[in-house]
Motif scaffolding. Structure first.
Motif, PDB file in Angstrom:
ATOM      1  N   UNK A 248      -3.736  10.533  51.295  1.00 59.11           N
ATOM      2  CA  UNK A 248      -4.120   9.297  51.992  1.00 59.11           C
ATOM      3  C   UNK A 248      -4.046   8.113  51.036  1.00 59.11           C
ATOM      4  N   UNK A 249      -2.988   8.109  50.234  1.00 60.32           N
ATOM      5  CA  UNK A 249      -2.786   7.037  49.259  1.00 60.32           C
ATOM      6  C   UNK A 249      -2.491   5.726  49.982  1.00 60.32           C
ATOM      7  N   UNK A 250      -2.935   4.627  49.405  1.00 60.30           N
ATOM      8  CA  UNK A 250      -2.727   3.329  50.031  1.00 60.30           C
ATOM      9  C   UNK A 250      -1.236   3.052  50.161  1.00 60.30           C
ATOM     10  N   UNK A 251      -0.805   2.714  51.378  1.00 64.72           N
ATOM     11  CA  UNK A 251       0.631   2.550  51.649  1.00 64.72           C
ATOM     12  C   UNK A 251       1.221   1.427  50.809  1.00 64.72           C
ATOM     13  N   UNK A 252       0.625   0.257  50.888  1.00 63.48           N
ATOM     14  CA  UNK A 252       1.191  -0.915  50.228  1.00 63.48           C
ATOM     15  C   UNK A 252       1.170  -0.763  48.715  1.00 63.48           C
ATOM     16  N   UNK A 253       0.058  -0.311  48.172  1.00 65.26           N
ATOM     17  CA  UNK A 253      -0.038  -0.197  46.722  1.00 65.26           C
ATOM     18  C   UNK A 253       0.816   0.931  46.171  1.00 65.26           C
ATOM     19  N   UNK A 254       1.027   1.992  46.952  1.00 66.39           N
ATOM     20  CA  UNK A 254       1.879   3.082  46.467  1.00 66.39           C
ATOM     21  C   UNK A 254       3.270   2.561  46.116  1.00 66.39           C
ATOM     22  N   UNK A 255       3.859   1.789  47.023  1.00 65.55           N
ATOM     23  CA  UNK A 255       5.192   1.271  46.747  1.00 65.55           C
ATOM     24  C   UNK A 255       5.160   0.168  45.697  1.00 65.55           C
ATOM     25  N   UNK A 256       4.153  -0.675  45.733  1.00 66.81           N
ATOM     26  CA  UNK A 256       4.090  -1.775  44.764  1.00 66.81           C
ATOM     27  C   UNK A 256       3.957  -1.235  43.337  1.00 66.81           C
ATOM     28  N   UNK A 257       3.135  -0.195  43.174  1.00 66.37           N
ATOM     29  CA  UNK A 257       2.912   0.331  41.828  1.00 66.37           C
ATOM     30  C   UNK A 257       4.093   1.135  41.294  1.00 66.37           C
ATOM     31  N   UNK A 258       4.998   1.549  42.155  1.00 65.31           N
ATOM     32  CA  UNK A 258       6.174   2.261  41.669  1.00 65.31           C
ATOM     33  C   UNK A 258       6.988   1.396  40.716  1.00 65.31           C
ATOM     34  N   UNK A 259       6.912   0.096  40.879  1.00 65.32           N
ATOM     35  CA  UNK A 259       7.663  -0.797  39.989  1.00 65.32           C
ATOM     36  C   UNK A 259       7.169  -0.686  38.552  1.00 65.32           C
ATOM     37  N   UNK A 260       5.963  -0.164  38.340  1.00 65.05           N
ATOM     38  CA  UNK A 260       5.407  -0.049  36.992  1.00 65.05           C
ATOM     39  C   UNK A 260       5.844   1.227  36.276  1.00 65.05           C
ATOM     40  N   UNK A 261       6.507   2.107  37.000  1.00 67.67           N
ATOM     41  CA  UNK A 261       6.945   3.367  36.402  1.00 67.67           C
ATOM     42  C   UNK A 261       8.097   3.111  35.439  1.00 67.67           C
ATOM     43  N   UNK A 262       8.031   3.749  34.253  1.00 70.81           N
ATOM     44  CA  UNK A 262       9.096   3.633  33.260  1.00 70.81           C
ATOM     45  C   UNK A 262      10.047   4.827  33.375  1.00 70.81           C
ATOM     46  N   UNK A 263      11.316   4.597  33.096  1.00 72.63           N
ATOM     47  CA  UNK A 263      12.287   5.691  33.139  1.00 72.63           C
ATOM     48  C   UNK A 263      11.971   6.743  32.089  1.00 72.63           C
ATOM     49  N   UNK A 264      11.556   6.319  30.904  1.00 75.84           N
ATOM     50  CA  UNK A 264      11.225   7.243  29.819  1.00 75.84           C
ATOM     51  C   UNK A 264       9.879   7.887  30.107  1.00 75.84           C
ATOM     52  N   UNK A 265       9.887   9.190  30.369  1.00 74.79           N
ATOM     53  CA  UNK A 265       8.627   9.833  30.749  1.00 74.79           C
ATOM     54  C   UNK A 265       7.678   9.973  29.577  1.00 74.79           C
ATOM     55  N   UNK A 266       8.128   9.622  28.368  1.00 74.58           N
ATOM     56  CA  UNK A 266       7.223   9.638  27.223  1.00 74.58           C
ATOM     57  C   UNK A 266       6.531   8.298  27.033  1.00 74.58           C
ATOM     58  N   UNK A 267       6.978   7.311  27.794  1.00 68.53           N
ATOM     59  CA  UNK A 267       6.378   5.982  27.681  1.00 68.53           C
ATOM     60  C   UNK A 267       5.138   5.888  28.549  1.00 68.53           C
ATOM     61  N   UNK A 268       4.199   5.077  28.125  1.00 67.30           N
ATOM     62  CA  UNK A 268       3.004   4.836  28.931  1.00 67.30           C
ATOM     63  C   UNK A 268       3.372   3.835  30.018  1.00 67.30           C
ATOM     64  N   UNK A 269       2.879   4.088  31.250  1.00 65.20           N
ATOM     65  CA  UNK A 269       3.163   3.155  32.332  1.00 65.20           C
ATOM     66  C   UNK A 269       2.669   1.764  31.962  1.00 65.20           C
TER      67      UNK A 269
END
Length: 534
Positions: free
Chosen positions: A406-427
């Motif tokens: 039941x994750x928040x719809x709007x924030x789920x997509x908005x926060x995806x922009x903060x994901x880094x390609x390098x999985x060793x990097x901190x978001x």
């Protein structure tokens, strides 16, 4: 959770047949008018040029001691009105029903429809009046008062609207427009201390709605049900000539086919409807009452009643507590839109020489068009440069992840922009995507798959994040925000309404001082209930 598709548990309506006839188009009547300066408009009445059986003429019933709750200056500019004009006494008088719109021709339209899948028979504008059609610099807009009193189609109701629902429609129109989703607009809200009863006693209001046309699927169903194909044709010819002129001739290089104009037009309606509903799905919007009389022939979002933008994602979310069967749940909306198009197709059979195969060829494009639009827009929301066939699994697993948490719809997509390609990097700093999920392992597993997909394109993080933030809103019209605006207006404090509109008009740009409009909803928001009563 099942994949979002158009397959449906609801049987489509049969494609009925009825005989052919013909009718001529009516000429446009145009009049220049000048209200008390500085209000200046140009008005025409194309819909009033149809045969009189399509409507009933009558004046609005004015509100007592009206006051202007809000005037939408952005919408006003579409028809050539400036701020001074929209805050004039003349403006208040016309849009409270106290004075006629010079050059106007107020009327209520008749239509029928399927409501919750059941044929409801004759309906019509039970509390709405079309004043006239204002010609703006680029387009003409019908001006319709909603809540202006009883009409011949009120079916025993009072013909009024309450301030609560009027503000919800006003806000939704502007929010959807800013999101880039086709919609009717709202010009103004005028309120009064007149008391009317719904679940409780409430105060009355009139919202002025704007659209190029308010013709609905049910407008055609009405005449087909009465076995008057000449009226179906008259209305179809009117709509095509005025709103779909591109359908009058075949595409370059193609020969004309029998009934080609009507087939192309139906195909265009299918396309607009499919793309609109795909856009709804990707912002978490639920219409709530997708009856055929609430479906615009222009592919606009129309008749904002018990709608809602989801907070916590539930694929089976029902925003209307009157919808006990869940017919209009979020995941059912594509199938219902297709069902409604079949109902429209049934009403148009007389235009196509009863050629069911030709009609189905247009109707059955819906799923392909819907999915193409859904995937094109989903690629943008996920920060992908192109959509690949295997990406549907990535999207569907995201829906399941969000649904289960039941994750928040709007924030789920908005926060995806903060994901880094390098999985060793901190978001990126601040709140992260995985913070929305109690099951962090499930979120991390999905993120691993998502990062692997991003690496295939090697798009720089900053470039991708900026692109994602242009399509994933940070501000949407959450129910609790609308409720706060309503409570303020009920006390004649329109500050919360104006502040909310300010946020909604630019939903993609994060701005200092607007944190409350991006925050997760408070606990009390879960108690808000919306229904068909307004």
């Amino acid at each position: 959770m099942p994949e979002i598709r158009v397959t449906s548990a609801f049987d489509r309506p049969a494609l009925d047949a009825s005989p052919l006839d013909s009718a001529n188009l009516n000429d446009t009547v145009s009049t220049d008018l000048h209200l008390n300066p500085p209000l200046v408009l140009k008005v025409q009445n194309r819909f009033a040029g149809l045969s009189e059986v399509f409507y009933s003429r009558q004046p609005p019933a004015p509100l007592s001691d009206p006051w202007l709750v809000h005037a939408n200056e952005d919408a006003g500019r579409l028809i050539g009105l400036d701020r001074d004009a929209m805050h004039s006494q003349a403006f208040l008088d016309v849009f409270s029903g106290r004075a006629p719109l010079p050059g106007g021709d107020p009327l209520a339209a008749v239509y029928s429809g399927h409501q919750f899948g059941v044929w409801a028979g004759q309906l019509g504008d039970g509390r709405a009046l079309l004043l006239g059609e204002a010609v703006g610099p680029e387009e003409a807009y019908e001006l319709q008062l909603k809540g202006s009193g009883r009409t011949p189609y009120s079916r025993g109701a009072d013909g009024r609207a309450v301030l609560r629902s009027s503000i919800r429609e006003y806000l939704a129109s502007e929010a959807m427009h800013a999101l880039g989703i086709p919609t009717t607009r709202a010009l103004a809200i005028v309120a009064s201390d007149d008391r009317i009863r719904r679940e409780t006693m409430e105060t009355a209001a009139i919202v002025t709605r704007m659209a190029p046309s308010f013709v609905r699927f049910g407008s055609f169903e009405h005449w087909a049900s009465r076995k008057q194909p000449e009226r179906v044709r008259e209305l179809a010819d009117f709509v095509i000539a005025n709103y779909y002129p591109e359908c009058l001739t075949p595409p370059d290089g193609e020969a004309e086919v029998p009934n080609g104009v009507y087939l192309r037009w139906l195909g265009a309606v299918v396309r607009r409807t499919a793309e609109m509903v795909a856009d709804w799905q990707l912002v978490g919007f639920c219409h709530g009452v997708m009856n055929t009389d609430n479906m615009s022939i222009l592919g606009l979002t129309i008749d904002y009643g018990p709608y809602g933008f989801m907070d916590g994602f539930n694929a089976h979310h029902i925003c209307n507590h009157s919808d006990s069967s869940g017919r209009y749940a979020w995941d059912a909306q594509p199938s219902i839109a297709h069902w409604n198009l079949y109902a429209l197709g049934s009403a148009l059979m007389s235009l196509l020489d009863n050629e069911e195969a030709a009609l189905r060829s247009q109707l059955d494009q819906f799923e392909e068009i819907f999915l193409r639009r859904l995937y094109q827009q989903a690629a943008l929301k996920l920060g992908l440069l192109e959509w690949r066939a295997e990406d549907s699994a990535l999207l569907n697993s995201l829906w399941s992840l969000m649904h289960n948490a039941r994750a928040d719809f709007t924030q789920s997509f908005r926060r995806l922009a903060k994901v880094r390609i390098d999985d060793n990097a901190v978001d990126a700093d601040g709140e992260t995507f995985r913070d929305l999920f109690i099951d962090r392992d499930a979120a991390d597993a999905w993120l691993e798959t998502y990062r692997a997909r991003l690496r295939l394109e090697a798009r720089p993080d900053a470039e991708r994040a900026a692109a994602m933030n242009r399509v994933n809103p940070i501000y949407v019209l959450r129910n609790h925000l609308a409720e706060l605006a309503i409570r303020g207006a009920q006390q004649r404090d329109t500050g919360p309404l104006e502040a909310l509109l300010n946020a909604l008009r630019d939903p993609y740009t994060e701005r200092p001082g607007l944190e409350q409009y991006a925050s997760l909803p408070p606990d009390w928001a879960s108690d808000i209930s919306v229904s068909c009563s307004s």
